[in-house]
Scaffold this active site. Structure first.
Site, PDB file in Angstrom:
ATOM      1  N   SER A 105       0.837  -1.197   0.000  1.00  0.00           N
ATOM      2  CA  SER A 105       0.000   0.000   0.000  1.00  0.00           C
ATOM      3  C   SER A 105       0.880   1.258   0.000  1.00  0.00           C
ATOM      4  CB  SER A 105      -0.951  -0.089   1.196  1.00  0.00           C
ATOM      5  OG  SER A 105      -1.939   0.896   1.120  1.00  0.00           O
ATOM      6  N   ASP A 155     -10.268  -3.649  -5.152  1.00  0.00           N
ATOM      7  CA  ASP A 155      -9.632  -2.719  -4.211  1.00  0.00           C
ATOM      8  C   ASP A 155     -10.388  -1.387  -4.235  1.00  0.00           C
ATOM      9  OD1 ASP A 155      -7.933  -0.938  -2.875  1.00  0.00           O
ATOM     10  OD2 ASP A 155      -6.150  -2.056  -3.477  1.00  0.00           O
ATOM     11  N   HIS A 186      -8.244  -4.568  -0.860  1.00  0.00           N
ATOM     12  CA  HIS A 186      -6.958  -3.936  -0.536  1.00  0.00           C
ATOM     13  C   HIS A 186      -6.101  -4.831   0.363  1.00  0.00           C
ATOM     14  CE1 HIS A 186      -4.437  -0.390  -0.748  1.00  0.00           C
ATOM     15  NE2 HIS A 186      -4.268  -0.410   0.555  1.00  0.00           N
TER      16      HIS A 186
HETATM   17  C1  MLT Z   1      -1.407   5.951  -0.077  1.00  0.00           C
HETATM   18  O1  MLT Z   1      -1.807   6.891   0.573  1.00  0.00           O
HETATM   19  O2  MLT Z   1      -0.218   5.694  -0.282  1.00  0.00           O
HETATM   20  C2  MLT Z   1      -2.467   5.055  -0.645  1.00  0.00           C
HETATM   21  O3  MLT Z   1      -3.686   5.704  -0.647  1.00  0.00           O
HETATM   22  C3  MLT Z   1      -2.556   3.779   0.071  1.00  0.00           C
HETATM   23  C4  MLT Z   1      -2.804   3.941   1.536  1.00  0.00           C
HETATM   24  O4  MLT Z   1      -1.856   4.072   2.268  1.00  0.00           O
HETATM   25  O5  MLT Z   1      -3.962   3.923   1.978  1.00  0.00           O
END
Ligand code: MLT
Length: 205
Positions: A105, A155, A186
């Site tokens: 992520s 996701d 996700h």
């Molecule tokens: C981010 O902010 O890098 C992406 O939206 C993924 C997350 O951390 O939720």
């Protein structure tokens, strides 16, 4: 733990044939989160696991965002360079080869930004639930680098075409990209784990 520019955990290698892993957690995680996963997917690898320096409502991250999926791109660039410098420091301190990033992520997004801005720092990357980190990135030379990207078709945070664009841009830069899209959201699944184990085993052949 050695004093370096990021709070981090480090585990030395027990198998020198395995590449060092740079473990990069998701929003709200920390340097402890991915150690277990790292040990499972590449047994014997040295593990280098920093904690992101940004706090969003108390949750550590690797760069600032303006809203979910909307990034402060100046901060992305600054933080990707700062993290790349940490990797160089840690390589010297611990005597490591260039690591393969394993990011989830937000950690996958900073790894993708590092590939684009400081390609020499990583020998490859596994990007779990990644999206395009920079709307205008310099054309990096990623030839010789292998990248495994695993996305979730359902996701809610990452539109499927965004993940596809990231995979395409990494291949256009010369990386050997394997992009898998799983019927999941996700969160990571058992299939992510299986794909990672297989990919790392193939890299060590
Ligand atoms: C981010 O902010 O890098 C992406 O939206 C993924 C997350 O951390 O939720």
């Amino acid at each position: 733990m050695t004093e370096l520019s990021f709070i981090h955990r480090y585990e030395p290698a027990t198998d020198v044939n395995r590449p060092p892993l740079l473990l990069l957690h998701g929003t709200g995680g920390d340097e402890n989160d991915l150690l277990g996963l790292g040990r499972t997917i590449s047994p014997g690898s040295a593990l280098l696991s920093p904690r992101g320096k940004i706090l969003e409502n108390g949750m550590p991250r690797f760069f600032r965002r303006l809203a979910e999926g909307v990034f402060d791109e100046e901060d992305v660039k600054f933080r990707a360079n700062e993290l790349a410098n940490f990797v160089i420091e840690a390589r010297k301190a611990y005597g490591l080869a260039a690591p393969v990033a394993m990011g989830f992520s937000n950690g996958a997004n900073i790894a993708a930004a590092m590939l684009m801005l400081r390609p020499e720092v990583l020998s490859g990357a596994t990007l779990l639930r990644a999206m395009v980190p920079l709307s205008k990135a310099p054309q990096a030379d990623l030839s010789g680098k292998c990248v495994l990207m695993i996305s979730g078709a359902m996701d809610p945070i990452i539109p499927a075409d965004n993940a596809k664009r990231l995979a395409a841009s990494l291949s256009e830069s010369g990386a050997e990209v394997q992009h898998e899209v799983l019927p999941t959201g996700h969160n990571l699944s058992q299939t992510d784990l299986q794909l990672l184990v297989k990919w790392f085993a193939e890299q060590s052949l």
